[in-house]
Design an enzyme around this catalytic site. Sequence first.
Site, PDB file in Angstrom:
ATOM      1  N   ASP A  45      16.245 -13.106 -23.436  1.00  0.00           N
ATOM      2  CA  ASP A  45      15.365 -12.111 -23.166  1.00  0.00           C
ATOM      3  C   ASP A  45      14.868 -11.404 -24.585  1.00  0.00           C
ATOM      4  O   ASP A  45      15.795 -10.886 -25.132  1.00  0.00           O
ATOM      5  CB  ASP A  45      15.867 -10.892 -22.408  1.00  0.00           C
ATOM      6  N   ILE A  46      13.763 -11.512 -24.844  1.00  0.00           N
ATOM      7  CA  ILE A  46      13.121 -11.211 -26.311  1.00  0.00           C
ATOM      8  C   ILE A  46      12.801  -9.768 -26.061  1.00  0.00           C
ATOM      9  O   ILE A  46      12.064  -9.321 -25.269  1.00  0.00           O
ATOM     10  CB  ILE A  46      11.872 -12.038 -26.591  1.00  0.00           C
ATOM     11  N   HIS A 127      -2.452 -18.500 -33.787  1.00  0.00           N
ATOM     12  CA  HIS A 127      -3.334 -18.298 -34.999  1.00  0.00           C
ATOM     13  C   HIS A 127      -2.969 -16.737 -35.531  1.00  0.00           C
ATOM     14  O   HIS A 127      -2.792 -15.896 -34.540  1.00  0.00           O
ATOM     15  CB  HIS A 127      -4.900 -18.593 -34.657  1.00  0.00           C
ATOM     16  N   GLU A 173      -8.559 -19.896 -37.621  1.00  0.00           N
ATOM     17  CA  GLU A 173      -8.884 -20.104 -35.916  1.00  0.00           C
ATOM     18  C   GLU A 173     -10.226 -19.724 -35.765  1.00  0.00           C
ATOM     19  O   GLU A 173     -11.138 -20.299 -35.031  1.00  0.00           O
ATOM     20  CB  GLU A 173      -7.827 -19.773 -35.218  1.00  0.00           C
ATOM     21  N   GLU A 174     -10.358 -18.577 -35.953  1.00  0.00           N
ATOM     22  CA  GLU A 174     -11.695 -17.688 -35.544  1.00  0.00           C
ATOM     23  C   GLU A 174     -13.048 -18.266 -36.236  1.00  0.00           C
ATOM     24  O   GLU A 174     -14.037 -17.996 -35.522  1.00  0.00           O
ATOM     25  CB  GLU A 174     -11.615 -16.235 -36.168  1.00  0.00           C
ATOM     26  N   ASP A 202      -2.136 -17.634 -27.555  1.00  0.00           N
ATOM     27  CA  ASP A 202      -3.230 -17.096 -28.087  1.00  0.00           C
ATOM     28  C   ASP A 202      -4.085 -15.933 -27.110  1.00  0.00           C
ATOM     29  O   ASP A 202      -4.445 -16.173 -26.010  1.00  0.00           O
ATOM     30  CB  ASP A 202      -4.622 -17.973 -28.322  1.00  0.00           C
ATOM     31  N   HIS A 302     -12.576  -8.860 -30.353  1.00  0.00           N
ATOM     32  CA  HIS A 302     -13.325  -9.227 -31.716  1.00  0.00           C
ATOM     33  C   HIS A 302     -14.120  -7.550 -32.222  1.00  0.00           C
ATOM     34  O   HIS A 302     -15.102  -7.690 -32.762  1.00  0.00           O
ATOM     35  CB  HIS A 302     -14.398 -10.166 -31.423  1.00  0.00           C
ATOM     36  N   ASP A 317       5.646  -8.392 -23.149  1.00  0.00           N
ATOM     37  CA  ASP A 317       7.079  -8.503 -22.992  1.00  0.00           C
ATOM     38  C   ASP A 317       7.213  -9.741 -21.958  1.00  0.00           C
ATOM     39  O   ASP A 317       7.988 -10.715 -22.683  1.00  0.00           O
ATOM     40  CB  ASP A 317       7.592  -7.416 -22.246  1.00  0.00           C
ATOM     41  N   ASP A 321       8.846 -13.493 -23.536  1.00  0.00           N
ATOM     42  CA  ASP A 321      10.167 -14.126 -22.726  1.00  0.00           C
ATOM     43  C   ASP A 321       9.906 -15.485 -22.206  1.00  0.00           C
ATOM     44  O   ASP A 321      10.598 -16.343 -22.123  1.00  0.00           O
ATOM     45  CB  ASP A 321      10.422 -13.292 -21.449  1.00  0.00           C
TER      46      ASP A 321
END
Length: 515
Positions: A45-46, A127, A173-174, A202, A302, A317, A321
């Site tokens: 569980d992060i 990214h 990436e943008e 992303d 953006h 959250d 996980d």
Amino acid sequence: MKLLLTTLGAFVLLVPLALTAPAAASPAVSTAASTAASTAVAPPDIPLANVKAHLTQLQTIATANGGNRAHGRPGYLASANYVKGRLDAAGFTTTLQSFTYNGATGYNVIADWPGGDPNDILMTGAHLDSVTAGPGINDNGSGSASILEVALEVSRQALQPSKHLRFAWWGAEELGLRGSQFYVNNLPAAERSKIKAYLNFDMVGSPNAGYFLYDGDNSDGVGAGPGPAGSAELEQTLQSYFGSIGVATRGTDFDGRSDYGPFIAVGIAAGGTFTGAEGIKSSAQAQLWGGTAGQAFDPCYHRSCDTTANINDTALDRNADAIAHSVWTLGTAVPPATVWSDTFETSTGWVTNPDGTDTATTGLWERGDPEATTSSGAKQLGTTVSGTNDLVTGRTAGSSAGANDLDGGVSSIRSPAITLPAGGVLKVSLSWYLAHGSNSSSADFFRVRIVGASSSATVFTQSGAAADRDGAWSTATADLSGFAGQSVRIVIEAADASGASLVEAGVDDVKITQQ
């Protein structure tokens, strides 16, 4: 997440029931097998607080550097150095890979965790850059912070994965996937082939969040099509986590808007999650997930307001996980052992019309180097999944698409005898296609049967339809555990049973595995 829509290469189709990616092709039939337990280590569980602490750091960096973390700006390099510093301290082998775009230097942060099979790499990426208009905390500090905390948890647990784990934070990436494209383009072919799967994250904390998974198997049937072989498995792995917490998911198209693009363009399986950008949440989606219908998933997309205040903690959250679930589940599972495989590069004893009951007059199954045909799109594929040869209904193109296609009824071809081990979970997988014109019907079919000593079973069927269907390689997988301990043969059949319809079929890379 960028706005530019890129054009990607050809895709390999996976049917929804196909759960397994074909492994690298072998030059000949393999009959060696060993029992291997496929037990993954329980995912952690992060802690949300840890992920948000990284977001606070990224916000602080942007604030101190002109309000953004964009390519070529000091805020981006500071962000990359922050990520690299945390990973270095955690025991990763890290590289700050530089590239140039628009006259400015960009950077990818690449981090390898020691151990695991170096020829079987699971790569996880996000990214790190923002647009110039703002700090980019949801887009894409959220994905960057989440995979950073997952990587740090790998270190805390001293994880010993079966696959080699590699994490990446992409630059520019943008501006059109510049960092990830540079990375993929500059990988030697031998190194590129070692990356078996790429997970992309992303925008995973959108304030008006949806729960989208990249549609690896093309079950939605929308847009660009499915990802390369193995993408369906990645989608299902993520789906299993969200199902376990009672959160419904929906597919999102591989539309080329994020860093999975360069990977799927070279045939690397991809998956990932997405909580929505400038798209508007519908009433049905609001009923499904909560939030506000008629508003963007991320109203600050953006914009300068994409700050730490622009995050949905619950979505962040859950997605962190989900990332951990995927890395642990995929990274620590013991791969199945190969019982038997055939790539059709040499003759191994397949027999056409083995029972003497076939009725087809042309387009009979044969092993060979196929020639392409087209009729309102590809019908017989001139490409194989691996090598030069496959099984195909009439190898030569002839004078027209209908010259050597399957006609007159059923054609079948049977494998040599295969001795299956007595234990474990046994699965057969194969790459296949069925193509037909709009003059087809449900009477036409592609079918795979398993014939044992005392019983047989049809394990896969694709029926025709009164609609044009172009040829595209797909992967099918079926459970053979009911035949454990028996000698079996695989019988592949195709039928043009609806009159003078245009029907073509092909098969490649057949494999039986044991877990």
